[in-house]
Scaffold this active site. Structure first.
Site, mmCIF file in Angstrom:
data_model
loop_
_atom_site.group_PDB
_atom_site.id
_atom_site.type_symbol
_atom_site.label_atom_id
_atom_site.label_comp_id
_atom_site.label_asym_id
_atom_site.label_seq_id
_atom_site.Cartn_x
_atom_site.Cartn_y
_atom_site.Cartn_z
ATOM 1 N N PRO A 52 0.763 -1.229 0.000
ATOM 2 C CA PRO A 52 0.000 0.000 0.000
ATOM 3 C C PRO A 52 0.802 1.292 0.000
ATOM 4 C CG PRO A 52 0.110 -0.898 2.206
ATOM 5 C CD PRO A 52 1.015 -1.700 1.344
ATOM 6 N N GLU A 53 1.956 1.340 0.592
ATOM 7 C CA GLU A 53 2.482 2.660 0.930
ATOM 8 C C GLU A 53 3.355 3.265 -0.163
ATOM 9 O OE1 GLU A 53 2.554 3.880 4.663
ATOM 10 O OE2 GLU A 53 2.078 2.013 5.680
ATOM 11 N N HIS A 63 -6.175 -13.708 -9.981
ATOM 12 C CA HIS A 63 -6.335 -12.286 -9.675
ATOM 13 C C HIS A 63 -5.584 -11.375 -10.644
ATOM 14 C CE1 HIS A 63 -8.399 -13.520 -6.117
ATOM 15 N NE2 HIS A 63 -7.362 -14.199 -5.687
ATOM 16 N N ARG A 72 -7.443 -8.346 -3.558
ATOM 17 C CA ARG A 72 -8.542 -7.722 -2.804
ATOM 18 C C ARG A 72 -9.320 -6.680 -3.601
ATOM 19 N NH1 ARG A 72 -5.829 -7.252 3.176
ATOM 20 N NH2 ARG A 72 -4.881 -9.297 3.058
#
Length: 271
Positions: free
Chosen positions: A2-3, A91, A110
DNA sequence: AGTGCGGCCTGTCCGC
DNA sequence: TGCGGACAGGCCGCAC
């Protein structure tokens, strides 16, 4: 993934291989990401040259003369080069195929990530236009934070994680930066002095640049293909260390939740 | 305008 | 061993 350091690491990894390269087609297997993925990307981009890859906050902007793809990796997104013959797994949502024989693949279990298209100035896009300064520029400093914090009652941790205040400070680095600056995560943003904001801005800069140098941190669910965690995880002082000893004073670190996010701090060192 | 919270989504882990 | 449920996370969009 995420970062900001991971996003910057991704940008540096892919840019040299796709800038100035011609796109032949785009395969979209899953349109249901954070927002619907445009399905006619091949029509928009076929035979167009991808000019450059830039980062703004945690967004990547892939620009051609026809328009811009705005990509966010969300929580679990990855963007990486493959051979176009590589079979798509569960995915693997999008492939951008290039004339030189490689493809850029977007994978996101996700599906918190997104890929959007705009023909306007991408910096004026709704998602980007109100973003705060980049943390590694001079626009971001203690005085800026102090001025922004006037009349803000929120916890300082929420304050620095707000992308309209400053981009790129996610949960892990917010925890780490507050520890490094000796500031209690629940202190109200408006009750922190200019001097302490200077420590905090400096801590954020140090931690983010160190993480970029190490190639990004990792999360429990971002163990890379070979099973190795990211390098930066070894340097985390508080994140995921609740109930362990403070590295500075050996006091037991406390774990609480702020805004649904796991928050770890030293009750002795952080006031 | 600032704040707080729901919702999106799946893999992993825990307890029964 | 199988199953359900909690949890992790970024961040928008809404209600107040």
């Amino acid at each position: 993934m995420p970062e900001l350091p991971e996003v910057e690491t991704t940008r540096r990894g892919i840019a040299p291989h796709i800038e100035q390269q011609t796109i032949t087609r785009v395969i979209v297997r899953q349109t249901q990401l954070r927002w619907p993925v445009p399905t006619d990307l091949t029509r928009k981009l076929s035979q167009q040259m991808l000019q450059r890859v830039v980062r703004r906050g945690k967004y990547l902007i892939l620009s051609s003369t026809q328009g811009h793809m705005i990509i966010h990796l969300g929580m679990s997104g990855r963007l990486y080069l493959i051979e176009p013959t590589q079979i798509a797994q569960k995915h693997d949502h999008i492939d951008i195929i290039f004339a030189h024989g490689k493809a850029l693949r977007f994978t996101d279990p996700r599906r918190f990530g997104c890929l959007l298209w705009t023909q306007e100035d991408p910096y004026q896009h709704t998602l980007l236009k109100d973003l705060g300064p980049e943390p590694l520029t001079d626009d971001f400093n203690g005085n800026y934070l102090y001025q922004q914090a006037r009349n803000r009652t929120v916890d300082v941790k929420q304050f620095i994680m707000n992308s309209h205040v400053v981009v790129g400070v996610g949960n892990i680095y917010a925890n780490e930066a507050l520890f490094k600056a000796g500031i209690h995560p629940q202190r109200s943003a408006k009750h922190i002095s200019l001097e302490r904001y200077e420590y905090l801005a400096s801590a954020i800069k140090h931690i983010l640049s160190a993480a970029i140098q190490q190639g990004g941190t990792t999360l429990r669910d971002f163990i890379s293909g070979d099973g190795k965690p990211g390098y930066f995880q070894q340097h985390l002082s508080v994140y995921s260390r609740g109930d362990q000893a403070c590295l500075n004073c050996t006091t037991t670190l406390r774990e609480i939740r702020i805004n649904q996010r796991s928050t770890v701090y030293c009750p002795q060192c952080q006031r």
